[in-house]
Design a protein around this motif. Sequence first.
Motif, PDB file in Angstrom:
ATOM      1  N   UNK A  57       0.842  -1.193   0.000  1.00  0.00           N
ATOM      2  CA  UNK A  57       0.000   0.000   0.000  1.00  0.00           C
ATOM      3  C   UNK A  57       0.873   1.236   0.000  1.00  0.00           C
ATOM      4  N   UNK A  58       0.586   2.167  -0.870  1.00  0.00           N
ATOM      5  CA  UNK A  58       1.299   3.433  -0.897  1.00  0.00           C
ATOM      6  C   UNK A  58       0.428   4.454  -0.185  1.00  0.00           C
ATOM      7  N   UNK A  59       0.918   4.960   0.930  1.00  0.00           N
ATOM      8  CA  UNK A  59       0.101   5.785   1.802  1.00  0.00           C
ATOM      9  C   UNK A  59      -0.426   7.003   1.077  1.00  0.00           C
ATOM     10  N   UNK A  60       0.399   7.663   0.277  1.00  0.00           N
ATOM     11  CA  UNK A  60       0.004   8.903  -0.360  1.00  0.00           C
ATOM     12  C   UNK A  60      -1.138   8.718  -1.327  1.00  0.00           C
ATOM     13  N   UNK A  61      -1.379   7.508  -1.774  1.00  0.00           N
ATOM     14  CA  UNK A  61      -2.430   7.257  -2.751  1.00  0.00           C
ATOM     15  C   UNK A  61      -3.712   6.768  -2.100  1.00  0.00           C
ATOM     16  N   UNK A  62      -3.763   6.716  -0.784  1.00  0.00           N
ATOM     17  CA  UNK A  62      -4.924   6.140  -0.102  1.00  0.00           C
ATOM     18  C   UNK A  62      -5.365   6.996   1.071  1.00  0.00           C
ATOM     19  N   UNK A  99      16.802  -9.456   9.329  1.00  0.00           N
ATOM     20  CA  UNK A  99      16.517  -9.206   7.917  1.00  0.00           C
ATOM     21  C   UNK A  99      15.427 -10.132   7.392  1.00  0.00           C
ATOM     22  N   UNK A 100      14.551 -10.560   8.286  1.00  0.00           N
ATOM     23  CA  UNK A 100      13.494 -11.488   7.903  1.00  0.00           C
ATOM     24  C   UNK A 100      12.439 -10.851   7.034  1.00  0.00           C
ATOM     25  N   UNK A 101      11.438 -11.648   6.681  1.00  0.00           N
ATOM     26  CA  UNK A 101      10.389 -11.197   5.777  1.00  0.00           C
ATOM     27  C   UNK A 101       9.523 -10.139   6.447  1.00  0.00           C
ATOM     28  N   UNK A 102       8.874  -9.332   5.617  1.00  0.00           N
ATOM     29  CA  UNK A 102       7.949  -8.320   6.114  1.00  0.00           C
ATOM     30  C   UNK A 102       6.772  -9.007   6.795  1.00  0.00           C
ATOM     31  N   UNK A 103       6.153  -8.307   7.713  1.00  0.00           N
ATOM     32  CA  UNK A 103       4.980  -8.861   8.388  1.00  0.00           C
ATOM     33  C   UNK A 103       3.844  -7.865   8.284  1.00  0.00           C
ATOM     34  N   UNK A 104       2.641  -8.386   8.284  1.00  0.00           N
ATOM     35  CA  UNK A 104       1.469  -7.526   8.209  1.00  0.00           C
ATOM     36  C   UNK A 104       1.375  -6.802   6.883  1.00  0.00           C
ATOM     37  N   UNK A 105       0.550  -5.780   6.846  1.00  0.00           N
ATOM     38  CA  UNK A 105       0.392  -4.981   5.635  1.00  0.00           C
ATOM     39  C   UNK A 105       1.642  -4.145   5.407  1.00  0.00           C
ATOM     40  N   UNK A 106       2.119  -4.121   4.182  1.00  0.00           N
ATOM     41  CA  UNK A 106       3.325  -3.375   3.827  1.00  0.00           C
ATOM     42  C   UNK A 106       2.921  -2.050   3.200  1.00  0.00           C
ATOM     43  N   UNK A 107       3.464  -0.956   3.734  1.00  0.00           N
ATOM     44  CA  UNK A 107       3.167   0.367   3.211  1.00  0.00           C
ATOM     45  C   UNK A 107       4.462   1.066   2.825  1.00  0.00           C
ATOM     46  N   UNK A 108       4.502   1.580   1.620  1.00  0.00           N
ATOM     47  CA  UNK A 108       5.634   2.390   1.183  1.00  0.00           C
ATOM     48  C   UNK A 108       5.346   3.844   1.554  1.00  0.00           C
ATOM     49  N   UNK A 109       6.288   4.465   2.241  1.00  0.00           N
ATOM     50  CA  UNK A 109       6.083   5.814   2.746  1.00  0.00           C
ATOM     51  C   UNK A 109       6.914   6.795   1.926  1.00  0.00           C
ATOM     52  N   UNK A 110       6.273   7.706   1.187  1.00  0.00           N
ATOM     53  CA  UNK A 110       7.018   8.722   0.435  1.00  0.00           C
ATOM     54  C   UNK A 110       7.858   9.590   1.360  1.00  0.00           C
ATOM     55  N   UNK A 111       8.749  10.361   0.796  1.00  0.00           N
ATOM     56  CA  UNK A 111       9.660  11.199   1.566  1.00  0.00           C
ATOM     57  C   UNK A 111       8.932  12.444   2.060  1.00  0.00           C
ATOM     58  N   UNK A 115       3.204  11.950   5.580  1.00  0.00           N
ATOM     59  CA  UNK A 115       2.928  10.578   5.138  1.00  0.00           C
ATOM     60  C   UNK A 115       3.421   9.557   6.159  1.00  0.00           C
ATOM     61  N   UNK A 116       4.525   9.876   6.825  1.00  0.00           N
ATOM     62  CA  UNK A 116       5.025   8.980   7.864  1.00  0.00           C
ATOM     63  C   UNK A 116       4.050   8.923   9.037  1.00  0.00           C
TER      64      UNK A 116
END
Length: 614
Positions: A57-62, A99-111, A115-116
């Motif tokens: 999920x890209x936060x800025x788009x939602x 360095x394990x796998x991501x957990x839960x919903x993954x969100x990409x946070x723009x700079x 948004x953070x």
Amino acid sequence: MSNDVTKSDGGAPMSPSGGRRRALLVATGVAGLTGVVGLAALGGLAARDNDKSGAPERVAENRVAAPQKASDGDKGAREDDKNKDKDKDARDRGEWDADGADHGKVREVPCDDDDLVEALDLANRDHGGTLKLAENCTYELDRKDRKFGAALPEIKQDITIKGNGSTIKRDSEDTFRIFRVVDGGELTLKDLTVKGGNATAFKYGGGPQVPGGPVAMGAPGAPVGQDSGSQGSGSWDNGKDKDKDKQGEGDGGALLVERGGSANLFKVKLTDNNAEENGGAIANFGRVRLEDSKVTDNHAREDGGGIFNEGVLKVKDSHVDDNTAGGNGGGIANGKGKKDDHDKNGYGNSSYGNSSYGKDGHDKDRKDRDEAGTVEITGSDHGKDSTKSTIENNKAGKNGGGLFSSGGTVTITLTVIKSNTACDSGGGIYAVDTDLKLDRVIVAKNHADKDGGGIVNTGGKDKKKDWSSNGGDNKERDNKESDATATISDSTIVENTANRFGGGIFNGDTDVKVEDGFKDDHEHGEDDNATLTLRDTEIKKNTALNGGGIFNNKGKVTLTNTHVTKNTATDTAKLHRVAGGVLNNEGKVKLDDKSTITNNDPTNCANTVEDCFD
């Protein structure tokens, strides 16, 4: 990242994102939304579409989403909880992969800092998740929200932030810490720098600044804490949560972990953070784990310039360097210590002066701060790839330049404790009533203005007569309330200095009466309840006024295959005995057949230790 835009008239920049922050708080229920839709809705249809596609999920788009049913929001929640419990069990066993796998919903946070904030709020309401920050971005936090007392929401779920080399920093005259983890929350930070946090305690009506350390607090010219209720002002204002607020409102400039919370830091740098009270970078009352991380250039006005701990603290392959504390523990403080301990160690009524234990009674009721926690510090031992943890170049205004502990347990292995300074005692380590264990540790070039250039191990209590407060009757003080036990193995104590006693190590009662001289008494026993055991260890080239290598006052010291050599005592007085190697005063020192005390100046033991030849 700051998105300020200069006004058309050339005036000060204005922030176009402030309205969006306020709109977010309204949308997330801060304005009082209730019911199923109010707090569970945001992230609705767009989030479900992303889940179906497998894309993060890209936060800025939602930012705007339709309501969803409560049952939709709860899908997979039980499975997330199971995975969370498994992760915690693995971390407790030291098996969790950073360095394990991501957990839960993954969100990409723009700079962008807004948004953070939004991403953290969504993760809190969505059973946690993973946030991936923009690569090499600087998220500049320039305002705080009074609901959280910080720029970022409290961490209430299992949330991972992958920094990708980015920095989160406070960029404001306003004072606030960066992260706060509350009961039930778990924060994991990876590949991230956290900078400039500033934790201040709320004070009714402000008041004069507390002396004790050069910490910039609040707006220029404003009294400390007067700019608002910096941390948790709402709870102070309504008077309902004062007990909670005592747990760290002025603690943890970068990170505060409350009881029941936990934090895991991997390849994280905490720098230039300040705390008006304890823990310049970190204050931990829950569980904190640092690995391959750096805690540098932080300051606490009271204890724990780098880290303050009353919970469980585990440090691996990490560096706690160049931090300062106005009180105890320039690098790390495990507990605050009781007022009696400080008074007994030479502070008298000025031990906390008019600061934390001042006439106004501030801090007197904070009994929870008298209890220390558990500290484990270790490096790696892999041949050429070995990495030692370090506690270096820290400074304490009182005791424990590198590390201070009052009670609890401290275990240190494969670590270098070097070039730390205490303005009172314990240049490298000061341990009172503590179970202290050192293995394969180097304690080098530390300095104490008073006793114990390298290490102080003290029980903090002596069998003395004490006047009771109800009529002046003499009563015998119980000396067995607590034990001070230090075990040092396969280590090196070298080139440490003390202006008074114990250049390498001071063991026992810190209340030394020099005017009475030092008695020739090998079997008096240990009145201070401090026991020091040395195995396979070298104590060399340390310097003090007396007891260049070891000064034992009313304690017990046992040497096994240990060598005390080339230490120096600089006292030229003829009124009492002077020993460059080991000075034993009314205590007990025992050597096995493989231990030696040799080549010390001016004498090895001044005839105070049996089987030691001058």
